[in-house]
Design a protein around this motif. Structure first.
Motif, PDB file in Angstrom:
ATOM      1  N   LEU A  97       0.891  -0.778  -0.082  1.00  0.00           N
ATOM      2  CA  LEU A  97      -0.109   0.036  -0.122  1.00  0.00           C
ATOM      3  C   LEU A  97       0.590   1.463   0.089  1.00  0.00           C
ATOM      4  CD1 LEU A  97      -2.589  -1.418   2.177  1.00  0.00           C
ATOM      5  CD2 LEU A  97      -3.177  -0.845  -0.174  1.00  0.00           C
ATOM      6  N   SER A 101       2.144   5.655  -3.224  1.00  0.00           N
ATOM      7  CA  SER A 101       1.889   7.364  -3.388  1.00  0.00           C
ATOM      8  C   SER A 101       2.681   8.147  -4.502  1.00  0.00           C
ATOM      9  CB  SER A 101       2.553   7.587  -2.019  1.00  0.00           C
ATOM     10  OG  SER A 101       3.578   7.488  -1.468  1.00  0.00           O
ATOM     11  N   MET A 143      -6.805   0.853   3.777  1.00  0.00           N
ATOM     12  CA  MET A 143      -6.094   1.654   3.664  1.00  0.00           C
ATOM     13  C   MET A 143      -6.084   2.148   5.190  1.00  0.00           C
ATOM     14  SD  MET A 143      -5.090   3.117   0.094  1.00  0.00           S
ATOM     15  CE  MET A 143      -3.621   3.403  -0.083  1.00  0.00           C
ATOM     16  N   MET A 154       3.109   3.258  16.645  1.00  0.00           N
ATOM     17  CA  MET A 154       3.794   4.530  17.149  1.00  0.00           C
ATOM     18  C   MET A 154       4.012   3.913  18.390  1.00  0.00           C
ATOM     19  SD  MET A 154       2.615   7.822  14.720  1.00  0.00           S
ATOM     20  CE  MET A 154       2.797   7.184  13.255  1.00  0.00           C
TER      21      MET A 154
ATOM     22  N   LEU B  97      -8.128  10.134   8.284  1.00  0.00           N
ATOM     23  CA  LEU B  97      -7.999   9.274   7.740  1.00  0.00           C
ATOM     24  C   LEU B  97      -8.439   7.643   8.148  1.00  0.00           C
ATOM     25  CD1 LEU B  97      -5.286  10.100   4.948  1.00  0.00           C
ATOM     26  CD2 LEU B  97      -7.518   9.976   4.559  1.00  0.00           C
ATOM     27  N   PHE B 139      -6.820  10.529  -4.204  1.00  0.00           N
ATOM     28  CA  PHE B 139      -6.948  10.179  -2.882  1.00  0.00           C
ATOM     29  C   PHE B 139      -5.712   8.335  -2.277  1.00  0.00           C
ATOM     30  CE2 PHE B 139     -10.203   8.660   0.614  1.00  0.00           C
ATOM     31  CZ  PHE B 139      -9.739   9.842   1.815  1.00  0.00           C
ATOM     32  N   TYR B 140      -6.466   7.876  -3.073  1.00  0.00           N
ATOM     33  CA  TYR B 140      -5.384   7.018  -2.490  1.00  0.00           C
ATOM     34  C   TYR B 140      -4.431   6.940  -1.894  1.00  0.00           C
ATOM     35  CZ  TYR B 140      -9.256   2.926  -3.809  1.00  0.00           C
ATOM     36  OH  TYR B 140     -10.342   2.652  -4.986  1.00  0.00           O
ATOM     37  N   ARG B 141      -3.522   7.972  -3.253  1.00  0.00           N
ATOM     38  CA  ARG B 141      -2.223   8.304  -2.860  1.00  0.00           C
ATOM     39  C   ARG B 141      -2.248   9.386  -1.985  1.00  0.00           C
ATOM     40  NH1 ARG B 141      -0.277  10.765  -8.387  1.00  0.00           N
ATOM     41  NH2 ARG B 141       0.860  12.536  -6.807  1.00  0.00           N
ATOM     42  N   MET B 143      -3.544   9.138   1.535  1.00  0.00           N
ATOM     43  CA  MET B 143      -3.751   7.328   2.465  1.00  0.00           C
ATOM     44  C   MET B 143      -2.696   7.366   1.899  1.00  0.00           C
ATOM     45  SD  MET B 143      -7.689   6.520   1.970  1.00  0.00           S
ATOM     46  CE  MET B 143      -7.607   5.784   4.086  1.00  0.00           C
ATOM     47  N   SER B 144      -1.675   6.858   1.387  1.00  0.00           N
ATOM     48  CA  SER B 144      -0.453   5.690   0.684  1.00  0.00           C
ATOM     49  C   SER B 144      -0.189   6.671   1.248  1.00  0.00           C
ATOM     50  CB  SER B 144      -0.515   5.383  -0.658  1.00  0.00           C
ATOM     51  OG  SER B 144       0.935   4.464  -0.516  1.00  0.00           O
ATOM     52  N   ARG B 145       0.527   8.258   1.266  1.00  0.00           N
ATOM     53  CA  ARG B 145       1.611   9.053   1.628  1.00  0.00           C
ATOM     54  C   ARG B 145       1.142   9.409   3.012  1.00  0.00           C
ATOM     55  NH1 ARG B 145       1.262  15.066  -0.495  1.00  0.00           N
ATOM     56  NH2 ARG B 145       0.352  14.423  -2.488  1.00  0.00           N
ATOM     57  N   GLU B 146      -0.138   8.851   3.525  1.00  0.00           N
ATOM     58  CA  GLU B 146       0.309   8.129   5.608  1.00  0.00           C
ATOM     59  C   GLU B 146       1.341   7.299   5.125  1.00  0.00           C
ATOM     60  OE1 GLU B 146      -0.861  11.178   7.157  1.00  0.00           O
ATOM     61  OE2 GLU B 146      -0.934   9.452   8.839  1.00  0.00           O
ATOM     62  N   ILE B 147       0.754   6.311   4.809  1.00  0.00           N
ATOM     63  CA  ILE B 147       1.557   4.803   5.871  1.00  0.00           C
ATOM     64  C   ILE B 147       3.027   5.322   5.403  1.00  0.00           C
ATOM     65  CG2 ILE B 147       1.648   2.997   4.480  1.00  0.00           C
ATOM     66  CD1 ILE B 147      -1.278   3.048   3.846  1.00  0.00           C
ATOM     67  N   VAL B 148       3.131   5.748   4.610  1.00  0.00           N
ATOM     68  CA  VAL B 148       4.822   6.576   3.903  1.00  0.00           C
ATOM     69  C   VAL B 148       5.621   7.058   4.911  1.00  0.00           C
ATOM     70  CG1 VAL B 148       6.745   7.226   2.925  1.00  0.00           C
ATOM     71  CG2 VAL B 148       4.910   5.837   1.971  1.00  0.00           C
ATOM     72  N   ARG B 149       5.023   8.264   5.817  1.00  0.00           N
ATOM     73  CA  ARG B 149       4.821   8.679   5.830  1.00  0.00           C
ATOM     74  C   ARG B 149       4.979   8.230   8.060  1.00  0.00           C
ATOM     75  NH1 ARG B 149       3.609  11.995  10.847  1.00  0.00           N
ATOM     76  NH2 ARG B 149       1.216  11.054  10.765  1.00  0.00           N
ATOM     77  N   ASP B 150       3.985   7.360   7.958  1.00  0.00           N
ATOM     78  CA  ASP B 150       4.237   6.589   9.373  1.00  0.00           C
ATOM     79  C   ASP B 150       5.231   5.421   9.357  1.00  0.00           C
ATOM     80  OD1 ASP B 150       1.598   8.215  10.002  1.00  0.00           O
ATOM     81  OD2 ASP B 150       0.215   6.261   9.277  1.00  0.00           O
TER      82      ASP B 150
END
Lengths: 251, 251
Positions: A97, A101, A143, A154, B97, B139-141, B143-150
């Motif tokens: 997933l 991004s 997601m 975290m 999200l 929008f998928y992107r 959410m994916s960006r949030e996952i990458v950040r996490d």
DNA sequence: CGCGTGATTGAGGGGATTCAAATGTTGTGG
DNA sequence: CCACAACATTTGAATCCCCTCAATCACGCG
């Protein structure tokens, strides 16, 4: 000894409709017709041997992967070589997933035992989601669930002590095994002490010592990778205080 | 002294089409007509005073929120009261999200200064995404960006030392300010030392001590909440080794 | 059988926390 | 506008938890 060579490739063609993981995985909530259309999008499964990488960070992103059988870790690494395991993944769980991004995989996914995955070409998935609202919705939820999971990690890394982290880890494994119909208090760890440590933000020696401590207290029995939860209530009690005050209900 | 009562509510009606955050926020990549349709879905903005909660963990999830002006923290808390800040959010960033997965908000979102947000009713968003493929994709992107950040935060919490964490935090803030056209080496911290510590997995005293250390070395100037990055290269160098080996390109 | 990898256990050290006190700042009501 | 209370920050000293370094042990595999 695996005998994948004996099985003709056609036999590996998978279908969500017949899959035992239907209720855990992507197709959840779809009707028969919708599921058939999803079947058409899903590529035949791919087999991986222990240690093999499904994808690597930096590779072009084309597909998501659902674990059919086996066990995976996903991890990212820093420039000077430190590795952070971001998750362990068992049957029915989606990987990749984080690649959406930037259209590039954001982590390495490595099989920790001989495994099998379903490949979900993302662009076709996306198109199908435009036509099947409940698929789109479910995909958003998947997601979002990953985000919730990450936030709980975290909390684990930011606020919990070594014993709490390990107890939380064991209880979490146990619960996920239960859902899949496996024994929940008697299982084989697929990952090394170092990989557990990397996930939990601890060194492997600390993982080992903490497992020994739990064993001394009679809470668990440790025989290398074979773990038995003798008094899971004790572990749960240890985790109770530091657990999310508003746990996300499942579905 | 705020004077929100003087402004008629109609004036708060927002539109993505005219928004300066267009390129940062949800509408990215939409054409004029699509953006107009998005405008129709977005509710008038809501103002919050410092300390006020936008939503709380456990409340029913109906909308996502985009920061228009101001600054927010999101955090989860454990049963025994430990708090984990999961993120700080500035203009153009989406919050909520994690509420999609269970239809219930998974964290508290609190304004750290007087702020303004756009409300995005999720079910209407979802319907619009079915009709505008590029919106769905974007929008998928997000959410994916949030996952990458996490996942990057996991690396921070799991593998980095106090100095590295704080340097990474300052550099990250600086970069996000740059993108928004603000001074990147001279800014006011909107959060307390304790909130920084909660995000970074450190105690407030450690945050304070580490800031002092950076100041002694001449890398930054600290005057309470006013921070100046005097030698940002030094901070970047400190973070270089522990940074993601495959950083996600933006867009 | 011997080697290599992974796990366990111990001793010692260090980085972050805890406890504590002093100082500075912000907000409130008189 | 000032005084005061409540809160935030800084800094020091002592402690502790986890890490580092190291040796030993167990297992699996050629």
């Amino acid at each position: 000894m695996t005998d994948s060579t004996v099985v003709p490739l056609q036999a590996l063609k998978v279908s969500c409709s017949n899959c035992t993981l239907r209720e855990l995985c992507l197709p959840l909530g779809l009707n028969r017709e919708e599921m058939t259309r999803l079947d058409a999008v899903i590529r035949q499964s791919r087999r991986l041997k222990r240690g093999e990488a499904l994808f690597r960070s930096g590779e072009g992103f084309k597909s998501l992967y659902a674990v059919r059988t086996g066990f995976f870790k996903t991890c990212i690494s820093s420039q000077d070589g430190r590795e952070q395991v971001t998750g362990f993944h068992m049957s029915g769980e989606l990987m990749g997933l984080d690649g959406i991004s930037a259209n590039v995989h954001g982590c390495n996914a490595v099989a920790l035992e001989d495994s099998e995955v379903c490949e979900l070409p993302f662009s076709r998935m996306q198109n199908l989601a435009l036509e099947i609202p409940s698929l789109q919705h479910h995909f958003y939820r998947l997601m979002s669930r990953e985000i919730v999971r990450d936030h709980n990690v975290m909390m684990l890394l930011g606020n919990m002590k070594a014993e709490e982290r390990l107890a939380a880890f064991l209880i979490n494994l146990s619960q996920r095994l239960t859902v899949r119909g496996f024994a929940s208090n008697d299982f084989i760890l697929r990952m090394s002490r170092e990989e557990i440590g990397s996930f939990l933000g601890l060194k492997l020696e600390t993982v080992s010592r903490t497992l020994s401590k739990f064993q001394q207290q009679g809470w668990i029995a440790v025989d290398h990778k074979h773990i038995q939860l003798v008094q899971p209530e004790q572990l749960k009690q240890l985790v109770a205080g530091c657990a999310n005050a508003h746990p996300t209900p499942n579905h």
